[in-house]
Design a protein around this motif. Sequence first.
Motif, mmCIF file in Angstrom:
data_model
loop_
_atom_site.group_PDB
_atom_site.id
_atom_site.type_symbol
_atom_site.label_atom_id
_atom_site.label_comp_id
_atom_site.label_asym_id
_atom_site.label_seq_id
_atom_site.Cartn_x
_atom_site.Cartn_y
_atom_site.Cartn_z
ATOM 1 N N ASP A 182 9.561 49.758 -21.837
ATOM 2 C CA ASP A 182 8.215 49.339 -21.451
ATOM 3 C C ASP A 182 8.122 48.933 -19.983
ATOM 4 O OD1 ASP A 182 7.182 49.630 -24.113
ATOM 5 O OD2 ASP A 182 8.248 47.796 -24.643
ATOM 6 N N VAL A 195 8.074 43.299 -25.639
ATOM 7 C CA VAL A 195 8.434 44.233 -24.575
ATOM 8 C C VAL A 195 9.913 44.576 -24.703
ATOM 9 C CG1 VAL A 195 8.954 42.373 -22.942
ATOM 10 C CG2 VAL A 195 8.361 44.638 -22.081
ATOM 11 N N HIS A 235 10.505 51.958 -27.009
ATOM 12 C CA HIS A 235 9.263 51.227 -26.781
ATOM 13 C C HIS A 235 9.038 50.210 -27.896
ATOM 14 C CE1 HIS A 235 7.717 53.453 -23.352
ATOM 15 N NE2 HIS A 235 8.080 54.576 -23.939
ATOM 16 N N SER A 236 8.454 49.088 -27.542
ATOM 17 C CA SER A 236 8.098 48.094 -28.543
ATOM 18 C C SER A 236 7.012 48.660 -29.453
ATOM 19 C CB SER A 236 7.595 46.818 -27.867
ATOM 20 O OG SER A 236 7.135 45.886 -28.819
#
Length: 272
Positions: A26, A22, A16-17
């Motif tokens: 995500d 992104v 995940h960022s």
Amino acid sequence: MIFVDYAGSVFPFVAHSPWHGVRLADFVTPFFLFIAGISLSLVYKKTSNKLRATQQAVLRALELFLLGILLQGGYFHGVNSLSFGIDVEKIRWSGILQRIAVGYVVAAVCEIWLSNTPRNAGHVGVFFRNYFLHWIVLVSLSGIYLGLLYGLYVPDWQFEVQQANLSDFYKNSTYIIKKVTCGVRGDLGPACNSAGMIDRYVLGIEHLYKKSAYRNLKVCQNTDGGGFSDNLPSWCQAPFDPEGILGSFMTAVTCILGLQYGHILVQLEVIP
């Protein structure tokens, strides 16, 4: 998601960022919510008893919500943990399954109660008019989301952090209080956004996710070694729930968008 959890540290583009931007992980939840909306258009394509269908949808959502609390609320601990059971004062109420449950039930109610007949009209104008109320709900939820996100004033706030002291490991834990300076409106950063403030007031700060992804931001990385130091921003250790209350508005919006795409598929199926 198992691949994301275990391979994200090796392949950062998979995880995940931390905040802005992104990455591959995500995309998983939004696409899943979109597909859930599509499935609702197929499940409730023909509904003879609206009340019965609503009861079934609410029951499914409630089961999913309770399952999310069971799996992500803190009932299960690691194999090396010395504590078992659940502390109701720190149980996590929100989670990905709870968010899916909210989006599902909102989209299901829209499909059951806000769809006009006939549903198989071939004209484009009639087709959109059949689901006009769906779009009103979608725009309303989006407007409320944006209004709360940019309009709420976020004051200064504080939280407790357990002090890393091995001598107190088997005794009463000691905590230190850290303060986050905000006093802003419409901030989209990790420290002073209105989404976190809503969760702190409504759910309680003790019930939020303790290991937020923004801990992986460069500004939160300790160059002197592992752990946190006093030189890092105080909010780096603050709890934040990525599946909080405000984000649930857009969860419902995503499901409703998927519902509209499902209507197109159903329409193409009935048109000769």
